[in-house]
Write a protein that holds these residues in place. Structure first.
Motif, PDB file in Angstrom:
ATOM      1  N   ASP A  75       4.279 -15.064  10.433  1.00 32.15           N
ATOM      2  CA  ASP A  75       3.432 -13.915  10.755  1.00 32.15           C
ATOM      3  C   ASP A  75       2.557 -13.568   9.546  1.00 32.15           C
ATOM      4  O   ASP A  75       2.351 -12.420   9.203  1.00 32.15           O
ATOM      5  CB  ASP A  75       4.257 -12.702  11.235  1.00 32.15           C
ATOM      6  CG  ASP A  75       5.266 -12.223  10.206  1.00 32.15           C
ATOM      7  OD1 ASP A  75       5.637 -13.008   9.299  1.00 32.15           O
ATOM      8  OD2 ASP A  75       5.689 -11.052  10.285  1.00 32.15           O
ATOM      9  N   GLU A 124      -2.688 -15.605  13.867  1.00 28.72           N
ATOM     10  CA  GLU A 124      -2.982 -14.929  15.143  1.00 28.72           C
ATOM     11  C   GLU A 124      -2.421 -15.705  16.326  1.00 28.72           C
ATOM     12  O   GLU A 124      -1.871 -15.117  17.270  1.00 28.72           O
ATOM     13  CB  GLU A 124      -4.493 -14.762  15.359  1.00 28.72           C
ATOM     14  CG  GLU A 124      -5.148 -13.713  14.493  1.00 28.72           C
ATOM     15  CD  GLU A 124      -5.633 -14.273  13.165  1.00 28.72           C
ATOM     16  OE1 GLU A 124      -5.331 -15.461  12.882  1.00 28.72           O
ATOM     17  OE2 GLU A 124      -6.289 -13.533  12.410  1.00 28.72           O
ATOM     18  N   ARG A 154       4.973  -1.482   8.058  1.00 33.15           N
ATOM     19  CA  ARG A 154       5.453  -2.524   8.993  1.00 33.15           C
ATOM     20  C   ARG A 154       6.916  -2.892   8.705  1.00 33.15           C
ATOM     21  O   ARG A 154       7.681  -3.150   9.628  1.00 33.15           O
ATOM     22  CB  ARG A 154       4.568  -3.774   8.886  1.00 33.15           C
ATOM     23  CG  ARG A 154       3.209  -3.582   9.528  1.00 33.15           C
ATOM     24  CD  ARG A 154       2.288  -4.769   9.331  1.00 33.15           C
ATOM     25  NE  ARG A 154       0.971  -4.437   9.887  1.00 33.15           N
ATOM     26  CZ  ARG A 154      -0.170  -4.432   9.195  1.00 33.15           C
ATOM     27  NH1 ARG A 154      -0.178  -4.766   7.903  1.00 33.15           N
ATOM     28  NH2 ARG A 154      -1.306  -4.108   9.774  1.00 33.15           N
ATOM     29  N   SER A 199      -1.186 -13.770   7.409  1.00 35.32           N
ATOM     30  CA  SER A 199      -2.465 -13.161   7.818  1.00 35.32           C
ATOM     31  C   SER A 199      -3.322 -14.097   8.669  1.00 35.32           C
ATOM     32  O   SER A 199      -4.236 -13.653   9.367  1.00 35.32           O
ATOM     33  CB  SER A 199      -3.236 -12.702   6.580  1.00 35.32           C
ATOM     34  OG  SER A 199      -3.345 -13.783   5.691  1.00 35.32           O
ATOM     35  N   THR A 229       2.068  -8.726   8.038  1.00 31.96           N
ATOM     36  CA  THR A 229       0.605  -8.594   8.000  1.00 31.96           C
ATOM     37  C   THR A 229       0.180  -7.964   9.335  1.00 31.96           C
ATOM     38  O   THR A 229       1.034  -7.615  10.148  1.00 31.96           O
ATOM     39  CB  THR A 229      -0.071  -9.977   7.890  1.00 31.96           C
ATOM     40  OG1 THR A 229       0.163 -10.688   9.112  1.00 31.96           O
ATOM     41  CG2 THR A 229       0.466 -10.786   6.719  1.00 31.96           C
ATOM     42  N   LYS A 230      -1.133  -7.910   9.541  1.00 32.23           N
ATOM     43  CA  LYS A 230      -1.616  -7.347  10.816  1.00 32.23           C
ATOM     44  C   LYS A 230      -1.065  -8.125  12.013  1.00 32.23           C
ATOM     45  O   LYS A 230      -0.867  -7.566  13.087  1.00 32.23           O
ATOM     46  CB  LYS A 230      -3.152  -7.324  10.832  1.00 32.23           C
ATOM     47  CG  LYS A 230      -3.790  -8.695  10.652  1.00 32.23           C
ATOM     48  CD  LYS A 230      -5.299  -8.599  10.681  1.00 32.23           C
ATOM     49  CE  LYS A 230      -6.059  -9.847  10.345  1.00 32.23           C
ATOM     50  NZ  LYS A 230      -5.547 -11.160  10.600  1.00 32.23           N
ATOM     51  N   ASN A 231      -0.791  -9.418  11.829  1.00 30.87           N
ATOM     52  CA  ASN A 231      -0.252 -10.218  12.935  1.00 30.87           C
ATOM     53  C   ASN A 231       1.173  -9.818  13.305  1.00 30.87           C
ATOM     54  O   ASN A 231       1.643 -10.117  14.411  1.00 30.87           O
ATOM     55  CB  ASN A 231      -0.313 -11.711  12.593  1.00 30.87           C
ATOM     56  CG  ASN A 231      -1.749 -12.214  12.603  1.00 30.87           C
ATOM     57  OD1 ASN A 231      -2.533 -11.836  13.483  1.00 30.87           O
ATOM     58  ND2 ASN A 231      -2.110 -13.022  11.614  1.00 30.87           N
ATOM     59  N   THR A 232       1.860  -9.154  12.375  1.00 30.00           N
ATOM     60  CA  THR A 232       3.220  -8.669  12.663  1.00 30.00           C
ATOM     61  C   THR A 232       3.178  -7.624  13.779  1.00 30.00           C
ATOM     62  O   THR A 232       4.107  -7.555  14.601  1.00 30.00           O
ATOM     63  CB  THR A 232       3.831  -8.065  11.382  1.00 30.00           C
ATOM     64  OG1 THR A 232       3.652  -8.982  10.305  1.00 30.00           O
ATOM     65  CG2 THR A 232       5.320  -7.777  11.558  1.00 30.00           C
ATOM     66  N   ASP A 233       2.092  -6.832  13.805  1.00 29.20           N
ATOM     67  CA  ASP A 233       2.006  -5.750  14.804  1.00 29.20           C
ATOM     68  C   ASP A 233       2.052  -6.315  16.225  1.00 29.20           C
ATOM     69  O   ASP A 233       2.787  -5.823  17.072  1.00 29.20           O
ATOM     70  CB  ASP A 233       0.704  -4.953  14.615  1.00 29.20           C
ATOM     71  CG  ASP A 233       0.647  -4.302  13.242  1.00 29.20           C
ATOM     72  OD1 ASP A 233       1.718  -4.179  12.598  1.00 29.20           O
ATOM     73  OD2 ASP A 233      -0.462  -3.944  12.795  1.00 29.20           O
ATOM     74  N   ARG A 234       1.268  -7.371  16.466  1.00 34.70           N
ATOM     75  CA  ARG A 234       1.225  -7.974  17.807  1.00 34.70           C
ATOM     76  C   ARG A 234       2.591  -8.609  18.147  1.00 34.70           C
ATOM     77  O   ARG A 234       3.067  -8.489  19.281  1.00 34.70           O
ATOM     78  CB  ARG A 234       0.096  -9.022  17.865  1.00 34.70           C
ATOM     79  CG  ARG A 234      -0.031  -9.738  19.188  1.00 34.70           C
ATOM     80  CD  ARG A 234      -0.550  -8.832  20.313  1.00 34.70           C
ATOM     81  NE  ARG A 234      -0.351  -9.435  21.639  1.00 34.70           N
ATOM     82  CZ  ARG A 234       0.211  -8.824  22.683  1.00 34.70           C
ATOM     83  NH1 ARG A 234       0.647  -7.571  22.575  1.00 34.70           N
ATOM     84  NH2 ARG A 234       0.332  -9.444  23.839  1.00 34.70           N
ATOM     85  N   ALA A 238       0.134  -0.330   4.484  1.00 33.70           N
ATOM     86  CA  ALA A 238       0.303  -0.780   5.868  1.00 33.70           C
ATOM     87  C   ALA A 238       1.477  -1.755   5.970  1.00 33.70           C
ATOM     88  O   ALA A 238       2.269  -1.702   6.916  1.00 33.70           O
ATOM     89  CB  ALA A 238      -0.983  -1.450   6.354  1.00 33.70           C
ATOM     90  N   SER A 239       1.628  -2.631   4.965  1.00 35.02           N
ATOM     91  CA  SER A 239       2.728  -3.609   4.993  1.00 35.02           C
ATOM     92  C   SER A 239       4.070  -2.908   4.852  1.00 35.02           C
ATOM     93  O   SER A 239       5.046  -3.276   5.524  1.00 35.02           O
ATOM     94  CB  SER A 239       2.569  -4.621   3.855  1.00 35.02           C
ATOM     95  OG  SER A 239       1.375  -5.349   4.034  1.00 35.02           O
TER      96      SER A 239
END
Ligand code: ZN
Length: 317
Positions: A276, A281, A155, A278, A123-128, A151-152
């Protein structure tokens, strides 16, 4: 001596007598010789007949043995077939390409190693999380679920490109559905297997059971699930350290750090469960501190690979 004289007749008679004696004698000698050679031939022929009979016997014997062996092999085959169909569950036939690229590898375990694992993404948290891992030069393992948006998928490719391990965690992550039967589990896991393979070009080999290898949903079938996945060459990993971050209400980063080190106490080797998803965070926020503290304790980090000895519930470490 002259013709018609007494002496002539005497000689003639003598000659006739001689002829009468010598001719049969000569014939007799000749016949005897012939007979002897015929008898020799007969003896020789008899020997040949005997030899041929022996050869024939051998050939017949071999033919009988070969037939018996073929019949025995058929029986053995039929018994094996019957046993196979009696003992082999039908689900072994499902998804013929759902196999690890290699059979199970010999596994080793090293103490002083921590394996960070992240479930339920990407998810977006994977990026961080990927950023922090890159900053700290640490490799980790991501057990992903069926996220199919662009996006997934990007990733997933990024996880592989950065040298981390991409493992299977289920497609739906719906415990009631996937643990309904072995067939249902295979059906779901096969979907995430195909998703990873098609997205990254890599065939996943390691996986994590949703809820762990033994949980309240799979208690009736967990041994069959384990046996079937191992038979297909896939290696399962539970954990012995947990961030306890799979909560509906997100935890503070400090709580996550605290959970990790409370469960890490006394461990010489650890597989750390983190998420990780959604709503995770704070896991990404806590990650830098978690890595630093493990390093201060003398641990090093590695990603899980099929030759990494698993930590599994219900089995001795
Ligand atoms: Zn999960």
């Amino acid at each position: 001596m002259y013709f018609g004289s007494v002496r002539f007749f005497k000689n003639l008679i003598l000659l006739c007598v001689l002829v009468l004696i010598l001719v049969p004698l000569a014939l007799n000698v000749y016949q005897h010789h012939e007979l002897a050679s015929a008898q020799e031939q007969i003896v020789q022929l008899e020997a040949e007949v005997e030899q041929t009979r022996q050869q024939l016997d051998e050939v017949v014997q071999q033919a009988v043995e070969a037939e018996a062996m073929a019949a025995a092999a058929e029986v053995v085959e039929a018994v094996a077939q019957a046993r196979f169909s009696a003992e082999t569950p039908a689900y072994q036939e499902l998804y013929p390409d759902f196999y690890a690229p290699q059979p199970l590898a010999e596994q080793s375990q090293e103490s002083g190693v921590i394996y960070l694992t992240f479930d339920d993404g990407p998810t977006k948290n994977t990026d961080r999380i990927l950023e922090v891992l890159a900053e700290k030069d640490v490799k980790a393992t991501f057990f992903v679920t069926g996220h199919t948006d662009g996006a997934s998928l990007e990733r997933m490719r990024e996880i592989v490109a950065q040298g981390h391990t991409l493992g299977m965690h289920s497609f739906m992550h719906d415990y009631a559905v996937i643990y309904d039967s072995v067939e249902a589990f295979l059906d779901d896991m096969y979907q995430v297997f195909v998703l990873i393979r098609e997205t990254t070009g890599e065939t996943p080999t390691v996986f994590r059971f949703p809820g762990g290898s033994i949980n309240s949903y799979n208690s009736g079938i967990y041994q069959e699930l384990m046996a079937e996945m191992l038979r297909r060459g896939f290696v399962p990993y539970d954990w012995n350290i947990s961030a306890q971050d799979a909560t509906s209400k997100p935890l503070a980063a400090e709580e996550i750090v605290e959970n990790v080190f409370a469960s890490a106490a006394g461990k010489e080797r650890g597989i750390v469960l983190m998420h990780d998803g959604s709503s995770n965070e704070s896991t990404a926020e806590a990650l830098g501190t978690i890595i630093e503290r493990f390093q201060e304790m003398g641990f090093r980090f590695d990603r899980i690979q099929p030759d990494t000895k698993p930590i599994l519930f219900g089995y001795l470490e």
